[in-house]
Design an enzyme around this catalytic site. Structure first.
Site, PDB file in Angstrom:
ATOM      1  N   SER A 151     -26.624  -6.064  93.193  1.00 46.06           N
ATOM      2  CA  SER A 151     -27.699  -6.470  92.284  1.00 46.06           C
ATOM      3  C   SER A 151     -27.233  -7.381  91.150  1.00 46.06           C
ATOM      4  O   SER A 151     -28.059  -7.907  90.403  1.00 46.06           O
ATOM      5  CB  SER A 151     -28.377  -5.239  91.686  1.00 46.06           C
TER       6      SER A 151
ATOM      7  N   LYS B  26     -28.798 -10.746  90.812  1.00 45.28           N
ATOM      8  CA  LYS B  26     -30.038 -10.955  90.058  1.00 45.28           C
ATOM      9  C   LYS B  26     -29.813 -11.785  88.792  1.00 45.28           C
ATOM     10  O   LYS B  26     -30.745 -12.397  88.267  1.00 45.28           O
ATOM     11  CB  LYS B  26     -30.659  -9.605  89.693  1.00 45.28           C
TER      12      LYS B  26
ATOM     13  N   SER C 266     -34.082  -3.455  87.601  1.00 44.49           N
ATOM     14  CA  SER C 266     -33.383  -3.974  88.776  1.00 44.49           C
ATOM     15  C   SER C 266     -34.312  -4.079  89.984  1.00 44.49           C
ATOM     16  O   SER C 266     -33.935  -3.786  91.128  1.00 44.49           O
ATOM     17  CB  SER C 266     -32.168  -3.093  89.124  1.00 44.49           C
TER      18      SER C 266
ATOM     19  N   LYS D 251     -25.668  -6.661  83.813  1.00 42.57           N
ATOM     20  CA  LYS D 251     -26.315  -6.161  85.027  1.00 42.57           C
ATOM     21  C   LYS D 251     -25.377  -5.293  85.848  1.00 42.57           C
ATOM     22  O   LYS D 251     -24.212  -5.604  86.021  1.00 42.57           O
ATOM     23  CB  LYS D 251     -26.787  -7.354  85.871  1.00 42.57           C
TER      24      LYS D 251
END
Length: 439
Positions: free
Chosen positions: A117, A120, A177, A279
């Site tokens: 993730s 992202k 997320s 993140k």
């Protein structure tokens, strides 16, 4: 910091040729002036050298700890070494001080890994780019497709056919997320997620992420999708530097959408002082990873780790490494913005000298407790012919590192220097022609 100036004049030029050049009002070649100071080494990754693992210092304070903390402490004994910095449980790790470009931690940071993730961040970077360019607004809206609604994993829980604002999608991607929110953004900006992933890869290469390929907008497992810890640190730095007006979203600790409250998976926002992003990520192949940034006393560190075994281990190890980075290194200002490095001689100017300045602050990173000893060399061709316009680049300040490497910064004229009048120029040239050879 003391500064020692050593002028070096060329002595092998023919006097006649020099005089003709002076009479023409142009000095095409001149002696180089050098200003010296002392400076310490800047660490950089050297993948061929692997120092022995260093054990973390014993914790001060309480003599007892919860079982989970004890087991984590046991894991950090005798860690496998990093190429630069301390050992870490992470399979990949990279820590940098972006103000000085000093690499503090490097462990297989150029070895390809899945982004999970953390991909992202690239989706968000492009959204920020669109907002800054005025092509998007925070209240712009995108429709939720069936593909977006059906995404698995972490979700924002978007409803099919609903229109969602860009600001809500930003929060949904950063805080929650949301894989579904990523698809909505991708389809809204590029028509298809595949086309958006191509845009992500292209922009990544433009940013200097040379070992990254994106295949989707969320980091969902996909063959041929990879990045490196270093590349993600580059992306984190560019996000912070390029879009400070939007970076604040990364610091939000929780958010409620559709009456569902979710916490930011970045636990360091609560447990590690100064953390303001970025993140987390997790896949079966990549393990648990995180890109983190924190600021203390005006100094920022960026850390990327991947390949940890659990959310708890990710939080503990990331926090430990960040604390180590701030504790064991410090920044020292060599020059403040506008500081004069040297007063350079001027040829045929209304003033005999012009200050040469550093336009931006220059800092170096050193181990805590080791006072820096900078060595700075100011290089320029002189005497500098007038007229001189303030702000014009006229030379270079070269900071030589103990390991033999150098970093360079521009030197600018710190003042306007008009040219002498005709009488003054003629007198100066005659004086030089008659007596210059004696000097």
């Amino acid at each position: 910091m003391s500064l020692r100036i050593e002028p070096r004049f060329a002595t092998n030029r023919a006097l006649t040729a020099l005089t003709l050049s002076l009479l023409a009002g142009v000095l095409s070649v001149g002696p180089t002036f050098e200003a010296y100071a002392q400076q310490d080494p800047q660490r950089r990754p050297q993948q061929q050298q692997k120092p022995p693992a260093s054990k973390p210092k014993p914790q001060q304070g309480a003599t007892t700890a919860p079982k989970s903390e004890k087991s984590f402490a046991a894991k950090t004994e005798g860690l496998p070494p990093s190429q630069v910095g301390i050992g870490t449980l992470a399979r990949h790790a990279f820590m940098v001080d972006p103000q000085t470009s000093t690499v503090l931690l490097f462990k297989d940071a150029e070895v390809p890994m899945v982004p999970s993730s953390m991909a992202k961040m690239m989706t968000i970077y492009i959204v920020f780019e669109e907002l800054a360019a005025g092509r998007l607004k925070l209240d712009s809206r995108f429709r939720v497709s069936e593909r977006a609604r059906n995404m698995g994993g972490s979700r924002m829980f978007l409803e099919l056919g609903s229109d969602v604002s860009v600001e809500d999608l930003i929060k949904g991607i950063i805080v929650l997320s949301g894989n579904d929110a990523c698809v909505v953004i991708a389809e809204g900006l590029s028509g298809t997620e595949e086309a958006f992933a191509e845009r992500m890869t292209k922009r990544a290469r433009e940013l200097g992420m040379t070992k990254t390929v994106f295949k989707d907008a969320s980091g969902w497992p996909y063959d041929g999708q990879y990045t490196t810890a270093r590349d993600l640190a580059v992306l984190a730095d560019r996000t912070i530097e390029d879009y400070p007006q939007y970076y604040r979203y990364y610091a939000e600790q929780n958010w409620t959408y559709n009456n569902i409250r979710q916490e930011n998976r970045n636990r360091l926002l609560k447990i590690t002082a100064g953390t303001d992003g970025l993140k987390t990520g997790h896949t079966e192949e990549g393990g648990y990873g995180q890109a983190t940034s924190a600021v203390r006393d005006g100094r920022r560190l960026i850390l990327v780790v991947n390949g940890l075994t659990s959310m708890a281990e990710r939080a503990q190890e990331t926090s430990r490494l960040m604390e180590w980075g701030f504790r064991e290194s410090t920044n020292t200002t060599v020059f403040r913005a506008g500081d004069v490095v040297i007063d350079a001689p001027v040829w045929l100017g209304a003033q005999e000298k012009v200050p040469l300045i550093i336009p931006k602050a220059v800092q170096i990173t050193t181990p805590t407790g080791h006072p820096p000893s900078p060595r700075v060399v100011a290089r320029f061709e002189g005497p500098i012919p007038a007229p001189i316009v303030k702000g014009t680049k006229v030379g270079t300040a070269v900071i030589s590192l103990a390991d033999g490497k150098t970093i360079e910064y521009p030197l600018e004229a710190g003042a306007d220097v008009p040219r002498m009048g005709v009488v003054g120029r003629v007198g100066t040239m005659i004086k030089h022609y008659l007596f210059g050879w004696l000097s």
